[in-house]
Design an enzyme around this catalytic site. Structure first.
Site, PDB file in Angstrom:
ATOM      1  N   ASP A  24       0.866  -1.103   0.253  1.00  0.00           N
ATOM      2  CA  ASP A  24      -0.017   0.572  -0.028  1.00  0.00           C
ATOM      3  C   ASP A  24       0.544   1.290  -0.124  1.00  0.00           C
ATOM      4  O   ASP A  24       0.355   2.460  -0.499  1.00  0.00           O
ATOM      5  CB  ASP A  24      -0.526  -0.047   1.212  1.00  0.00           C
ATOM      6  CG  ASP A  24      -2.428  -1.110   0.761  1.00  0.00           C
ATOM      7  OD1 ASP A  24      -2.605  -1.961   0.073  1.00  0.00           O
ATOM      8  OD2 ASP A  24      -3.256  -1.126   2.257  1.00  0.00           O
ATOM      9  N   CYS A  79       5.424  -2.702   8.671  1.00  0.00           N
ATOM     10  CA  CYS A  79       6.038  -1.657   9.010  1.00  0.00           C
ATOM     11  C   CYS A  79       5.600  -0.951  10.816  1.00  0.00           C
ATOM     12  O   CYS A  79       4.642  -1.969  10.957  1.00  0.00           O
ATOM     13  CB  CYS A  79       5.093   0.059   8.445  1.00  0.00           C
ATOM     14  SG  CYS A  79       5.672   0.441   6.982  1.00  0.00           S
ATOM     15  N   CYS A 135       0.843  -8.456   4.933  1.00  0.00           N
ATOM     16  CA  CYS A 135       0.760  -6.558   4.692  1.00  0.00           C
ATOM     17  C   CYS A 135      -0.817  -6.701   4.257  1.00  0.00           C
ATOM     18  O   CYS A 135      -1.430  -7.426   4.258  1.00  0.00           O
ATOM     19  CB  CYS A 135       1.417  -6.178   3.817  1.00  0.00           C
ATOM     20  SG  CYS A 135       3.573  -6.416   4.579  1.00  0.00           S
ATOM     21  N   ASP A 136      -0.732  -5.555   4.438  1.00  0.00           N
ATOM     22  CA  ASP A 136      -2.486  -5.087   4.833  1.00  0.00           C
ATOM     23  C   ASP A 136      -3.712  -5.420   4.107  1.00  0.00           C
ATOM     24  O   ASP A 136      -4.539  -6.769   4.456  1.00  0.00           O
ATOM     25  CB  ASP A 136      -2.146  -3.359   3.927  1.00  0.00           C
ATOM     26  CG  ASP A 136      -1.643  -2.746   4.390  1.00  0.00           C
ATOM     27  OD1 ASP A 136      -0.718  -3.068   5.545  1.00  0.00           O
ATOM     28  OD2 ASP A 136      -1.551  -1.243   4.186  1.00  0.00           O
ATOM     29  N   LYS A 137      -4.065  -5.584   2.982  1.00  0.00           N
ATOM     30  CA  LYS A 137      -5.187  -6.721   2.285  1.00  0.00           C
ATOM     31  C   LYS A 137      -4.353  -8.057   2.447  1.00  0.00           C
ATOM     32  O   LYS A 137      -5.906  -9.007   1.849  1.00  0.00           O
ATOM     33  CB  LYS A 137      -5.302  -6.422   0.485  1.00  0.00           C
ATOM     34  CG  LYS A 137      -5.375  -4.492   0.439  1.00  0.00           C
ATOM     35  CD  LYS A 137      -6.238  -4.159   2.489  1.00  0.00           C
ATOM     36  CE  LYS A 137      -6.024  -2.344   2.377  1.00  0.00           C
ATOM     37  NZ  LYS A 137      -4.904  -2.445   2.302  1.00  0.00           N
ATOM     38  N   SER A 182      -4.855   4.840   5.795  1.00  0.00           N
ATOM     39  CA  SER A 182      -4.532   4.075   5.977  1.00  0.00           C
ATOM     40  C   SER A 182      -4.415   4.247   7.996  1.00  0.00           C
ATOM     41  O   SER A 182      -4.291   5.448   8.549  1.00  0.00           O
ATOM     42  CB  SER A 182      -2.874   5.074   5.743  1.00  0.00           C
ATOM     43  OG  SER A 182      -1.613   3.828   5.926  1.00  0.00           O
ATOM     44  N   GLU A 185      -6.462   4.928  -0.274  1.00  0.00           N
ATOM     45  CA  GLU A 185      -6.274   5.433   0.693  1.00  0.00           C
ATOM     46  C   GLU A 185      -5.943   6.773   1.423  1.00  0.00           C
ATOM     47  O   GLU A 185      -5.626   6.589  -0.675  1.00  0.00           O
ATOM     48  CB  GLU A 185      -4.977   4.039   2.017  1.00  0.00           C
ATOM     49  CG  GLU A 185      -5.467   3.157   2.370  1.00  0.00           C
ATOM     50  CD  GLU A 185      -4.759   1.966   2.369  1.00  0.00           C
ATOM     51  OE1 GLU A 185      -4.832   2.062   2.889  1.00  0.00           O
ATOM     52  OE2 GLU A 185      -3.573   2.855   3.151  1.00  0.00           O
TER      53      GLU A 185
END
Length: 609
Positions: free
Chosen positions: A124, A238, A165-167, A516, A490
């Protein structure tokens, strides 16, 4: 004569491999122990994979399996999918091939046959601020669909999901819920926080905000350059409580990951040990037929939201947990989240809400210690439900004390008696909107100001950079919802720019898009219904007064209802602003953010009648 194949690595990858090899050579080696006869692997049933390897009619199937290296003895062992999302361009995933190797070795040692398969993965941060971000949320659906395709097509007995990570994490968890096979999850682990030369801890959000500060003349190029080079010191997700780490922590609470799976740092022996322990649990899950839906109960989601609210995690977790619940066959309304938030104290302020990072949360006791504190609130949690662990959460929390009261507060000394996320309602968001209230300055808990309306992310960023936004404004970015974007990109760039310019505690931002996990300030997202389907946010005009009351959880367009209705009567839906066939299909089928922004099944309503 053929030329030998060479493996080329990016400089950072090569340096990482070289450093690891040198460390291994330099490490003192003890004499090898005398060989001990290994105990034979236990015999574990393989009920699902038997469909492709048992009986004379499966001789062609076995022939193909033998071509992959499957031996005679393997035919009687469980086939386990190692669903890996190793991607070289994503720092949270670049090391996952190594983690996958550890998992596969442990599965073989336990008498199972691992087969590794891979998914896509979008970073992202790298996709931020350009058309690439439109693909981030839709990638969640592609991941869930691709995992379903591989697991059902090849009749795996169980699966181990490896992601960070995110998705990618929610995509795999959605697949586990949909497939309802024995499944267990392990994350790649967070990176440590970066350190500037003066010792200041920094992370990716610091760099985004640094860009805004540089554009406002608050810092010089040398400072921005130092932020860029020191914010992300290694591989791993992160270091703040952004979406990736929020979801990894919640996978523990849901019961699909082992304790401390969300906070143990990447590239450590503890993370490797966790990978081996994860693989070791698979045989028991298969024998007990402990499938994902037996774990993903309504109580599991209640507990996950409670911990999420106590941590003050990313607003994206609301979107993803609702989507996973839907895949698990649960009707879990957004208003239920709001009811839980009234009872949950806000215990942690991890970056971007506060000064702490994931290594601090881990040092303080991690998610088990947070659960222990919440368990003191009568009737809040259900700690004896099934999980992939060999013991219930109630046994775990008994030996999980809080080791740092600054990082994890008690219920009696909480930052707030209510959770770090809030769901708002009002005539501007009849189906709800979400805000990370724990990251909002006290002076912005109530705000009323004139709307500055922008059709899309880019127009808003341009106005912010040209310093067209004034103190007291309410920036409205619409047309960025799941269908309108399409992809619900985002809004970290505009929020970071406002913060870097010193307007983070003076300007509110409202959008039908999302934020985010690194976002802070009075940033209200997921406004539903979205503008692209004729939601009230489509009726807002420049200069309209908007009232925000985070204490009362209200979001109000201060315009007479008959005038809002008149404006919406003129609204017409437009085609999505993309020439991508995939994104246009996504825009057609995706549902409201208030339901997790999952793609609609066109036959579901027909079958339910």
């Amino acid at each position: 004569m053929s030329t030998p194949r060479r493996r080329w690595f990016l400089p950072a990858q090569y340096a990482l491999r070289t450093a690891l090899a040198a460390a291994a050579e330099a490490e003192p080696r003890e004499p090898a122990p005398a060989p001990v006869a290994a105990a034979p692997p236990r015999k574990v049933p393989s009920p699902r994979s038997s469909r492709i390897k048992k009986g004379t009619i499966r001789a062609p199937h076995r022939a193909l399996l033998r071509a992959t290296g499957v031996g005679e003895d393997d035919m009687d062992r469980p086939f386990v999918a190692v669903v890996n999302s190793h991607v070289d361009i994503v720092p949270g995933h670049v090391h996952l091939a190594r983690l996958g190797g550890i998992v596969k070795d442990a599965l073989r040692a336990a008498g199972m046959v691992p087969f590794e398969l891979h998914t896509i993965g979008v970073d992202d941060g790298i996709a931020m601020g350009h058309e690439g971000m439109r693909y981030s949320l839709p990638s969640r659906e592609l991941i869930a669909d691709s995992v379903e395709t591989m697991v059902r097509a090849h009749c795996f007995d169980a699966m181990v999901c490896i992601a960070s990570c995110d998705k990618i994490v929610p995509g795999m968890l959605m697949a586990a819920a949909r497939l309802d096979v024995p499944a267990i999850f392990i994350a790649g682990g967070p990176m440590p926080a970066g350190r500037l030369s003066d010792g200041t801890p920094v992370d990716l959000a610091s760099v985004f905000e640094g860009v805004g500060a540089f554009q406002a003349g608050k810092i010089g190029l040398p400072r921005l350059d130092e932020l860029e080079k020191k914010a992300c010191p290694s591989c791993g997700s992160c270091s703040g409580l952004f979406t990736a780490n929020s979801m990894n922590c919640l996978s523990e609470v849901l019961g699909l990951a082992l304790p401390l799976g969300g906070t143990t740092l990447a590239m450590t022996e503890d993370r490797d040990a966790l990978a081996r322990a994860t693989a070791a649990r698979v045989a028991d899950l298969i024998e007990q037929d402990l499938t994902a839906r037996k774990i993903l109960t309504e109580a599991a989601f209640d507990d996950a939201f409670a911990v999420d609210l106590a941590l003050g995690g990313s607003t994206n977790t609301v979107l993803h947990l609702l989507a996973i619940a839907r895949e698990a066959g649960l009707d879990y309304p957004l208003r239920r989240v709001d009811a839980i938030s009234e009872r949950v104290p806000h215990l942690c302020k991890i970056s971007p809400s506060g000064p702490w990072h994931m290594e601090d949360l881990h040092r303080a006791g991690g998610v088990p210690a947070v659960i222990r504190e919440l368990a003191a609130v009568p009737g809040l949690l259900s700690l004896d439900r099934p999980t992939v662990s060999a013991e219930p959460l109630s046994a775990l929390v008994e030996r999980s004390p809080v080791r740092d009261r600054e990082v994890i507060r008690s219920a009696g000394t909480a930052h707030s008696p209510r959770g770090g996320l809030a769901v708002l309602y009002g005539n501007l968001a009849p189906e709800g909107a979400v805000v990370k209230v724990g990251a909002v300055a006290p002076e912005m808990m109530k705000h009323r100001g004139p709307a500055r309306v922008f059709e899309g992310h880019d127009a808003a960023v341009d106005a912010i950079r040209r310093r067209k936004i004034k103190e007291g404004d309410v920036v409205v970015i619409r047309g960025e919802g799941p269908a309108g974007g399409p992809g619900m990109q985002e809004m970290l760039e505009p929020t970071s720019a406002l913060t870097g310019m010193g307007l983070g505690a003076k300007v509110a931002l409202i959008t039908d898009g999302r934020f985010s996990g690194a976002t802070r300030g009075a940033s209200i997202g997921h406004v539903s219904p979205e503008a692209a389907v004729g939601g009230p946010i489509a009726a807002v005009r420049d200069g309209d007064e908007i009232a925000i009351d985070l204490e009362q959880k209200s979001l109000t367009l201060c315009v007479p209802e008959h005038e809002i209705a008149r404006r919406l009567a003129d609204w017409r839906r437009r085609p999505p602003p993309t020439d991508s066939p995939w994104l246009r299909r996504y825009a057609h089928f995706v549902g409201s953010a208030s339901n997790g922004a999952v793609m609609k099944d066109p036959f579901a309503d027909e079958e339910s009648r």
